[in-house]
Write a protein that holds these residues in place. Structure first.
Motif, PDB file in Angstrom:
ATOM      1  N   ASP A  17      38.521  42.985  51.249  1.00 13.47           N
ATOM      2  CA  ASP A  17      38.900  44.382  51.030  1.00 13.47           C
ATOM      3  C   ASP A  17      40.148  44.399  50.158  1.00 13.47           C
ATOM      4  O   ASP A  17      40.838  43.399  50.005  1.00 13.47           O
ATOM      5  N   GLY A  18      40.418  45.539  49.556  1.00 12.74           N
ATOM      6  CA  GLY A  18      41.596  45.647  48.711  1.00 12.74           C
ATOM      7  C   GLY A  18      41.471  46.762  47.709  1.00 12.74           C
ATOM      8  O   GLY A  18      40.446  47.450  47.636  1.00 12.74           O
ATOM      9  N   LYS A  19      42.507  46.943  46.899  1.00  6.22           N
ATOM     10  CA  LYS A  19      42.525  48.005  45.902  1.00  6.22           C
ATOM     11  C   LYS A  19      41.718  47.646  44.658  1.00  6.22           C
ATOM     12  O   LYS A  19      41.478  48.495  43.806  1.00  6.22           O
ATOM     13  N   VAL A  20      41.324  46.374  44.535  1.00  5.47           N
ATOM     14  CA  VAL A  20      40.567  45.891  43.376  1.00  5.47           C
ATOM     15  C   VAL A  20      39.263  45.271  43.863  1.00  5.47           C
ATOM     16  O   VAL A  20      39.221  44.636  44.926  1.00  5.47           O
ATOM     17  N   THR A  21      38.197  45.469  43.095  1.00  5.82           N
ATOM     18  CA  THR A  21      36.910  44.844  43.393  1.00  5.82           C
ATOM     19  C   THR A  21      36.602  43.794  42.335  1.00  5.82           C
ATOM     20  O   THR A  21      36.842  44.015  41.146  1.00  5.82           O
ATOM     21  N   VAL A  22      36.089  42.656  42.758  1.00 11.06           N
ATOM     22  CA  VAL A  22      35.701  41.573  41.846  1.00 11.06           C
ATOM     23  C   VAL A  22      34.192  41.372  41.945  1.00 11.06           C
ATOM     24  O   VAL A  22      33.653  41.179  43.038  1.00 11.06           O
ATOM     25  N   LEU A  23      33.519  41.421  40.812  1.00  6.21           N
ATOM     26  CA  LEU A  23      32.090  41.134  40.736  1.00  6.21           C
ATOM     27  C   LEU A  23      31.908  39.725  40.186  1.00  6.21           C
ATOM     28  O   LEU A  23      32.455  39.388  39.132  1.00  6.21           O
ATOM     29  N   LEU A  24      31.135  38.889  40.878  1.00  3.95           N
ATOM     30  CA  LEU A  24      30.851  37.531  40.424  1.00  3.95           C
ATOM     31  C   LEU A  24      29.396  37.462  39.964  1.00  3.95           C
ATOM     32  O   LEU A  24      28.484  37.663  40.761  1.00  3.95           O
ATOM     33  N   GLU A  25      29.190  37.172  38.674  1.00  5.63           N
ATOM     34  CA  GLU A  25      27.849  37.140  38.069  1.00  5.63           C
ATOM     35  C   GLU A  25      27.417  35.697  37.848  1.00  5.63           C
ATOM     36  O   GLU A  25      28.083  34.926  37.158  1.00  5.63           O
ATOM     37  N   CYS A  26      26.284  35.330  38.435  1.00  5.61           N
ATOM     38  CA  CYS A  26      25.804  33.945  38.424  1.00  5.61           C
ATOM     39  C   CYS A  26      25.377  33.459  37.040  1.00  5.61           C
ATOM     40  O   CYS A  26      25.016  34.251  36.167  1.00  5.61           O
ATOM     41  N   GLY A  27      25.373  32.156  36.885  1.00  2.36           N
ATOM     42  CA  GLY A  27      24.781  31.533  35.723  1.00  2.36           C
ATOM     43  C   GLY A  27      23.273  31.423  35.895  1.00  2.36           C
ATOM     44  O   GLY A  27      22.721  31.804  36.936  1.00  2.36           O
ATOM     45  N   MET A  28      22.592  30.900  34.889  1.00  4.55           N
ATOM     46  CA  MET A  28      21.141  30.748  34.962  1.00  4.55           C
ATOM     47  C   MET A  28      20.735  29.830  36.118  1.00  4.55           C
ATOM     48  O   MET A  28      21.416  28.846  36.399  1.00  4.55           O
ATOM     49  N   MET A  29      19.648  30.192  36.775  1.00  6.32           N
ATOM     50  CA  MET A  29      19.022  29.428  37.861  1.00  6.32           C
ATOM     51  C   MET A  29      19.760  29.539  39.189  1.00  6.32           C
ATOM     52  O   MET A  29      19.302  29.038  40.195  1.00  6.32           O
ATOM     53  N   HIS A  30      20.906  30.224  39.215  1.00  7.70           N
ATOM     54  CA  HIS A  30      21.701  30.288  40.436  1.00  7.70           C
ATOM     55  C   HIS A  30      21.435  31.564  41.228  1.00  7.70           C
ATOM     56  O   HIS A  30      21.046  32.593  40.673  1.00  7.70           O
ATOM     57  N   THR A  31      21.695  31.480  42.535  1.00  2.67           N
ATOM     58  CA  THR A  31      21.695  32.641  43.412  1.00  2.67           C
ATOM     59  C   THR A  31      23.143  32.909  43.823  1.00  2.67           C
ATOM     60  O   THR A  31      24.058  32.183  43.412  1.00  2.67           O
ATOM     61  N   LEU A  32      23.338  33.934  44.644  1.00  6.32           N
ATOM     62  CA  LEU A  32      24.698  34.271  45.057  1.00  6.32           C
ATOM     63  C   LEU A  32      25.390  33.127  45.793  1.00  6.32           C
ATOM     64  O   LEU A  32      26.629  33.097  45.902  1.00  6.32           O
ATOM     65  N   HIS A  33      24.624  32.141  46.278  1.00  2.00           N
ATOM     66  CA  HIS A  33      25.232  31.008  46.981  1.00  2.00           C
ATOM     67  C   HIS A  33      26.074  30.142  46.043  1.00  2.00           C
ATOM     68  O   HIS A  33      26.867  29.321  46.505  1.00  2.00           O
ATOM     69  N   GLN A  34      25.908  30.328  44.724  1.00  3.87           N
ATOM     70  CA  GLN A  34      26.774  29.651  43.762  1.00  3.87           C
ATOM     71  C   GLN A  34      28.242  29.963  44.050  1.00  3.87           C
ATOM     72  O   GLN A  34      29.121  29.135  43.830  1.00  3.87           O
ATOM     73  N   TRP A  35      28.494  31.165  44.550  1.00  8.36           N
ATOM     74  CA  TRP A  35      29.863  31.671  44.678  1.00  8.36           C
ATOM     75  C   TRP A  35      30.430  31.513  46.085  1.00  8.36           C
ATOM     76  O   TRP A  35      31.479  32.106  46.387  1.00  8.36           O
ATOM     77  N   LYS A  36      29.773  30.754  46.937  1.00  5.98           N
ATOM     78  CA  LYS A  36      30.184  30.653  48.336  1.00  5.98           C
ATOM     79  C   LYS A  36      31.682  30.419  48.495  1.00  5.98           C
ATOM     80  O   LYS A  36      32.371  31.151  49.206  1.00  5.98           O
ATOM     81  N   TYR A  37      32.203  29.407  47.816  1.00  7.88           N
ATOM     82  CA  TYR A  37      33.605  29.026  48.011  1.00  7.88           C
ATOM     83  C   TYR A  37      34.554  29.976  47.280  1.00  7.88           C
ATOM     84  O   TYR A  37      35.606  30.349  47.821  1.00  7.88           O
ATOM     85  N   LEU A  38      34.202  30.382  46.064  1.00  5.87           N
ATOM     86  CA  LEU A  38      35.096  31.260  45.312  1.00  5.87           C
ATOM     87  C   LEU A  38      35.139  32.653  45.940  1.00  5.87           C
ATOM     88  O   LEU A  38      36.203  33.278  45.980  1.00  5.87           O
ATOM     89  N   GLN A  39      34.019  33.142  46.443  1.00  4.23           N
ATOM     90  CA  GLN A  39      34.028  34.454  47.102  1.00  4.23           C
ATOM     91  C   GLN A  39      34.927  34.414  48.336  1.00  4.23           C
ATOM     92  O   GLN A  39      35.692  35.357  48.589  1.00  4.23           O
ATOM     93  N   GLU A  40      34.834  33.341  49.081  1.00  2.62           N
ATOM     94  CA  GLU A  40      35.685  33.193  50.270  1.00  2.62           C
ATOM     95  C   GLU A  40      37.159  33.196  49.881  1.00  2.62           C
ATOM     96  O   GLU A  40      37.984  33.866  50.523  1.00  2.62           O
ATOM     97  N   GLU A  41      37.501  32.476  48.826  1.00  2.00           N
ATOM     98  CA  GLU A  41      38.896  32.392  48.375  1.00  2.00           C
ATOM     99  C   GLU A  41      39.402  33.739  47.870  1.00  2.00           C
ATOM    100  O   GLU A  41      40.492  34.196  48.242  1.00  2.00           O
ATOM    101  N   LEU A  42      38.613  34.405  47.031  1.00  2.00           N
ATOM    102  CA  LEU A  42      39.055  35.665  46.428  1.00  2.00           C
ATOM    103  C   LEU A  42      39.085  36.818  47.423  1.00  2.00           C
ATOM    104  O   LEU A  42      39.807  37.798  47.222  1.00  2.00           O
ATOM    105  N   SER A  43      38.294  36.703  48.494  1.00  2.00           N
ATOM    106  CA  SER A  43      38.253  37.780  49.485  1.00  2.00           C
ATOM    107  C   SER A  43      39.591  37.949  50.212  1.00  2.00           C
ATOM    108  O   SER A  43      39.803  38.934  50.914  1.00  2.00           O
ATOM    109  N   LYS A  44      40.506  36.998  50.041  1.00  2.00           N
ATOM    110  CA  LYS A  44      41.853  37.117  50.604  1.00  2.00           C
ATOM    111  C   LYS A  44      42.667  38.163  49.848  1.00  2.00           C
ATOM    112  O   LYS A  44      43.653  38.689  50.378  1.00  2.00           O
ATOM    113  N   TYR A  45      42.247  38.465  48.604  1.00  2.00           N
ATOM    114  CA  TYR A  45      43.046  39.327  47.738  1.00  2.00           C
ATOM    115  C   TYR A  45      42.320  40.598  47.292  1.00  2.00           C
ATOM    116  O   TYR A  45      42.962  41.528  46.794  1.00  2.00           O
ATOM    117  N   ALA A  46      40.976  40.643  47.442  1.00  2.00           N
ATOM    118  CA  ALA A  46      40.219  41.769  46.901  1.00  2.00           C
ATOM    119  C   ALA A  46      38.868  41.878  47.595  1.00  2.00           C
ATOM    120  O   ALA A  46      38.468  40.995  48.358  1.00  2.00           O
TER     121      ALA A  46
END
Length: 288
Positions: A17-46
């Motif tokens: 949660d936060g005042k800013v939203t971050v959208l993570l767009e996958c590369g080819m052949m990937h699903t949202l699980h590509q972002w597992k670790y980065l989403q967890e890290e960024l969710s501390k700030y947004a």
């Protein structure tokens, strides 16, 4: 969760949660699980959004060929369905960079800042990556045909995990993708439409916009066994291509991340996600 838009049904994960939203767009052949670790890290700030594009993962099927321009329309469709009100930073990796770059051109008010992680570039695809792309396209066709006739069902799951070196918490998703006709049909369509996508990005590069844009370049630009001189030459070319993105705005910046490859720059483990997350955190703070 699942979100119903005008163009399809999207499997979406929202974290933080936060005042800013971050959208993570996958590369080819990937699903949202590509972002597992980065989403967890960024969710501390947004608030952080990841999703499966149509045809991937748990999202619905597509009816229009997979050009990155079409996928940008679908990305916007998904964002409208989520009713995002806060300032939005769009982060795209590889081919996903094409999608967020098109998103910024097709819907100028949709995003307020953009980050491209080792982005695909038309000239790179037409020259340095041309042979490699042909091999991957043929591989995708082979996998599509194999799944169409259920030939992949006999591949042991342990063998898939060993080849892909998949993290334990992503094994089920990766096995599902390898053994999915829908997945490979989508990959083949993305490859088939790459030339068209390249042309559309060339047009998009001619449009200037006044928004912050950060391009991060992986220092190791080849999985091939090139000698040091050739690796440096390739990196120099890629850096030049990436600068073209930055030149489309007076708020463009680029940096090369030492020690990173195309597959680590999106934060493929906790350590890499933390280092990439700190860079993105600075962009979040600018919009807070």
């Amino acid at each position: 969760m699942f979100v119903n838009g005008e163009l399809g049904t999207y499997h979406v994960r929202v974290k933080g949660d936060g005042k800013v939203t971050v959208l993570l767009e996958c590369g080819m052949m990937h699903t949202l699980h590509q972002w597992k670790y980065l989403q967890e890290e960024l969710s501390k700030y947004a608030k952080v959004i990841t999703y499966d594009r149509l045809g991937y993962g748990k999202s619905g099927i597509w009816t229009t060929e997979r050009s990155t321009e079409q996928q940008a329309f679908e990305c916007y469709d998904m964002l409208l369905a989520l009713n995002i009100k806060s300032p939005l930073i769009a982060v795209g990796h590889s081919l996903g960079a094409y999608i967020v770059f098109q998103l910024s051109r097709l819907f100028p008010n949709a995003i307020q800042s953009m980050i491209l992680l080792d982005p695909t570039h038309p000239t790179l695809e037409e020259h340095e990556q041309k042979f490699y792309d042909k091999l991957l396209y043929q591989f995708a066709i082979m996998m599509k045909n194999a799944n169409q006739f259920n030939l992949t069902k006999v591949i042991p799951n342990k063998l898939i995990n060993k080849i892909l070196k998949t993290a334990p918490d992503n094994q089920l998703e990766m096995i599902s993708a390898v053994k999915s006709y829908k997945h490979w049909k989508t990959v083949v369509s993305e490859w088939k439409n790459l030339n068209y996508s390249n042309l559309r990005i060339k047009d998009a590069l001619k449009i200037n916009m006044n928004i912050p844009l950060l391009v991060l370049t992986a220092s190791n630009q080849s999985g091939l066994q090139l000698n040091l001189k050739k690796k440096k030459e390739l990196l120099h070319k890629v850096e030049k291509y990436h600068i073209e993105y930055c030149e489309t705005t007076n708020q463009g910046n680029r940096q090369t991340l030492e020690g990173h490859t195309h597959s680590t720059i999106y934060g493929n483990n906790e350590e890499n996600a933390k280092s990439i997350g700190q860079i993105i955190k600075k962009q979040i703070e600018l919009l807070n």
